[in-house]
Design an enzyme around this catalytic site. Sequence first.
Site, mmCIF file in Angstrom:
data_model
loop_
_atom_site.group_PDB
_atom_site.id
_atom_site.type_symbol
_atom_site.label_atom_id
_atom_site.label_comp_id
_atom_site.label_asym_id
_atom_site.label_seq_id
_atom_site.Cartn_x
_atom_site.Cartn_y
_atom_site.Cartn_z
ATOM 1 N N VAL A 130 4.241 -5.682 -10.194
ATOM 2 C CA VAL A 130 4.646 -4.548 -11.149
ATOM 3 C C VAL A 130 6.169 -4.240 -10.047
ATOM 4 O O VAL A 130 7.128 -3.291 -10.566
ATOM 5 C CB VAL A 130 4.070 -3.584 -10.211
ATOM 6 C CG1 VAL A 130 4.316 -1.408 -9.822
ATOM 7 C CG2 VAL A 130 2.297 -3.797 -10.582
ATOM 8 N N HIS A 133 12.083 -3.969 -18.463
ATOM 9 C CA HIS A 133 11.746 -2.546 -17.914
ATOM 10 C C HIS A 133 13.269 -2.298 -17.358
ATOM 11 O O HIS A 133 13.523 -3.093 -16.197
ATOM 12 C CB HIS A 133 10.909 -3.076 -16.973
ATOM 13 C CG HIS A 133 9.905 -1.427 -16.333
ATOM 14 N ND1 HIS A 133 10.083 -0.874 -16.609
ATOM 15 C CD2 HIS A 133 9.916 -1.386 -14.995
ATOM 16 C CE1 HIS A 133 9.527 0.127 -16.184
ATOM 17 N NE2 HIS A 133 9.778 -0.123 -14.828
ATOM 18 N N ALA A 159 1.141 -1.023 -0.071
ATOM 19 C CA ALA A 159 0.295 0.129 0.333
ATOM 20 C C ALA A 159 1.096 1.511 0.411
ATOM 21 O O ALA A 159 0.229 2.417 0.821
ATOM 22 C CB ALA A 159 -1.002 0.296 1.464
ATOM 23 N N GLY A 212 1.324 1.296 -5.106
ATOM 24 C CA GLY A 212 0.231 0.030 -4.355
ATOM 25 C C GLY A 212 -1.379 0.993 -4.359
ATOM 26 O O GLY A 212 -2.839 0.914 -4.889
ATOM 27 N N ARG A 259 5.091 6.755 -21.860
ATOM 28 C CA ARG A 259 5.790 7.998 -21.331
ATOM 29 C C ARG A 259 6.394 8.574 -23.473
ATOM 30 O O ARG A 259 6.349 9.666 -23.086
ATOM 31 C CB ARG A 259 7.093 7.195 -20.405
ATOM 32 C CG ARG A 259 6.710 7.044 -19.379
ATOM 33 C CD ARG A 259 8.033 6.808 -18.810
ATOM 34 N NE ARG A 259 8.514 6.987 -16.414
ATOM 35 C CZ ARG A 259 8.358 6.556 -15.898
ATOM 36 N NH1 ARG A 259 8.903 4.905 -16.152
ATOM 37 N NH2 ARG A 259 8.256 6.822 -14.529
HETATM 38 O O1 TXD Z 1 7.191 -0.147 -14.033
HETATM 39 C C1 TXD Z 1 6.827 -1.064 -13.589
HETATM 40 N N1 TXD Z 1 6.650 -1.831 -12.832
HETATM 41 C C2 TXD Z 1 7.689 0.382 -12.078
HETATM 42 C C3 TXD Z 1 7.354 -0.327 -10.917
HETATM 43 C C4 TXD Z 1 6.879 1.115 -11.812
HETATM 44 C C5 TXD Z 1 7.516 2.232 -11.102
HETATM 45 C C6 TXD Z 1 7.567 1.359 -9.472
HETATM 46 N N2 TXD Z 1 8.477 0.137 -9.882
HETATM 47 C C7 TXD Z 1 8.389 -0.519 -8.493
HETATM 48 O O2 TXD Z 1 7.398 -1.160 -7.628
HETATM 49 C C8 TXD Z 1 9.382 -0.383 -7.539
HETATM 50 O O3 TXD Z 1 10.976 -0.324 -7.681
HETATM 51 C C9 TXD Z 1 9.284 -0.708 -6.581
HETATM 52 O O4 TXD Z 1 9.682 -2.184 -6.462
HETATM 53 C C10 TXD Z 1 7.511 -0.879 -6.443
HETATM 54 C C11 TXD Z 1 6.279 -0.679 -5.614
HETATM 55 O O5 TXD Z 1 6.883 1.021 -5.879
HETATM 56 P P1 TXD Z 1 6.681 1.872 -4.445
HETATM 57 O O6 TXD Z 1 6.811 3.914 -5.408
HETATM 58 O O7 TXD Z 1 5.220 2.012 -4.380
HETATM 59 O O8 TXD Z 1 7.079 1.878 -3.116
HETATM 60 P P2 TXD Z 1 6.833 2.191 -1.959
HETATM 61 O O9 TXD Z 1 6.073 3.503 -2.040
HETATM 62 O O10 TXD Z 1 8.280 1.868 -1.050
HETATM 63 O O11 TXD Z 1 5.932 0.613 -1.181
HETATM 64 C C12 TXD Z 1 6.416 -0.343 -1.011
HETATM 65 C C13 TXD Z 1 5.188 -1.197 -0.068
HETATM 66 C C14 TXD Z 1 5.285 -0.614 1.277
HETATM 67 O O12 TXD Z 1 4.167 0.457 1.940
HETATM 68 C C15 TXD Z 1 6.304 -1.418 2.119
HETATM 69 O O13 TXD Z 1 5.609 -0.780 3.739
HETATM 70 C C16 TXD Z 1 5.218 -2.586 1.019
HETATM 71 O O14 TXD Z 1 5.756 -2.184 -0.104
HETATM 72 N N3 TXD Z 1 5.424 -3.858 1.452
HETATM 73 C C17 TXD Z 1 4.635 -5.401 1.858
HETATM 74 N N4 TXD Z 1 3.776 -5.059 2.065
HETATM 75 C C18 TXD Z 1 3.742 -6.494 1.929
HETATM 76 N N5 TXD Z 1 4.300 -7.478 2.379
HETATM 77 C C19 TXD Z 1 5.088 -6.787 2.839
HETATM 78 N N6 TXD Z 1 6.259 -8.500 3.140
HETATM 79 C C20 TXD Z 1 5.821 -6.313 2.158
HETATM 80 N N7 TXD Z 1 7.166 -5.369 2.239
HETATM 81 C C21 TXD Z 1 7.209 -4.721 1.695
#
Ligand code: TXD
Length: 310
Positions: free
Chosen positions: A118, A175, A10, A14, A151
Amino acid sequence: MRKKVSIIGAGNVGATTALYISELDIADVVLVDVVDGIAKGKALDFMESSPVRGFHVNITGISGYDEIANSDIVVVTAGLARKPGMTREDLLFRNAEIIAGITDQIKRKAPNCIIIMVTNPLDVMAYLAWKKSGFSHNKVIGMAGVLDSARLKYFISKELSISSKDIQALVLGGHGDSMVPLSRFCTVSGIPITKLMSEEKVNELNERTKNAGAEIVEFLKTGSAYYSPAASVAEMVETILKSTKRILPCGAYLSGEYGLKDIYIGVPVVLGPLGIDRVIELELTKEELNSLNSSAETILKSIKLIDTVI
Ligand code: TXD
C-alpha cells in the site's frame, strides 16, 4: 484454523484496514508498528469494540515481527508521508529503505504469505517488495486500482444520482498523476457511461479521479486519505480469502503484457486464493496505450533510482 492477516504500519491506513477486516469476521489480524505501544493500544481498543460490533476474530498489536508467522496475507502500509522540505525523491529513498527492511522480516517470518503493498510510491514499492522477497510475482500485489476505480464510481454515482453498486469503472496505470481512467470500459448496469453523460463530463470526472488523493490532502492538511484506501485493501483481502476470483484492477508484475516488461503497474487481474491468477490484457487504443506507456516510464525511472536499495 482461522485465516491470518498481518498489517505492517498501524497508522491511518493500517489501523482502519484492521478495523474493516475484523468487521468482515474472516481473519485474525496482527497489527505491527515500529512505534512501541501504537499497535498494541489500537488493537486493544478494537477488541473492546467487538462485543458491540459483534465480530469474533482476534486482533493483536505488537512492535516486533514474531506474531506475523503463518500469515496468509501481509498488508504493508508502513512508511513516511512527505514532510515540508522533503522532495519526492527523498521520500522515495526513505520509504524504499523502510520497505526493504520490512520485506526482509516478511520473508523470514511469513515466507508463504501474499503481500499486498500500500505504501507510496505504490508501484515502485510493490516492485521492491517482490524483488527483495524473492516471492513469485503473483504473490506480491499493489493496491491502488481498486481505490482509484472506487473514487471514479463514486463521482459517477453522484453525477447521475444513482447507486454506485451498478457502476463498473476501470482505472489503469501507475498510482498518481499518471493514472489512466478508461471510460470506454465504464458502464452502469451494462450501459456505456458515454450514453449517460457528455464527453466533457466524463473527462471532468476522470480528472477529478486523478486528483482525488490531492483533494483529500488539501482538506486534511496533515495526512492523506485512509477510509477509502483501507476499504479497498479489505476488498482485496476478502476476494483472496474467500476465493471469489473477482476481476479487480491491481498493481501487478508485467512480463510482456501491454508491451511492458519487468515493472509493477495497475492492470485488471483475476484475483484468486494464491494471489494474481492472471493479468487481463485489454486491447487499448493508441491514445490509451500512450498514456499507459508514459505512466510506465515514470515508474521505471523511480525503480532505477532505488537500484542500490534493491
Ligand atoms: O492507494 C494507495 N496505495 C494509498 C497509499 C492510499 C493512501 C495512502 N497511501 C500510502 O500508504 C501513504 O502515502 C503512505 O506511504 C502509506 C501509509 O499511509 P498512512 O496514512 O497510514 O500513514 P501514517 O498514518 O503516517 O502511518 C504510517 C505508519 C506509522 O504508524 C509509522 O509509525 C509506521 O507506519 N511505520 C512503521 N511500521 C513498521 N515498521 C516500520 N519500519 C515503520 N516505519 C514507519
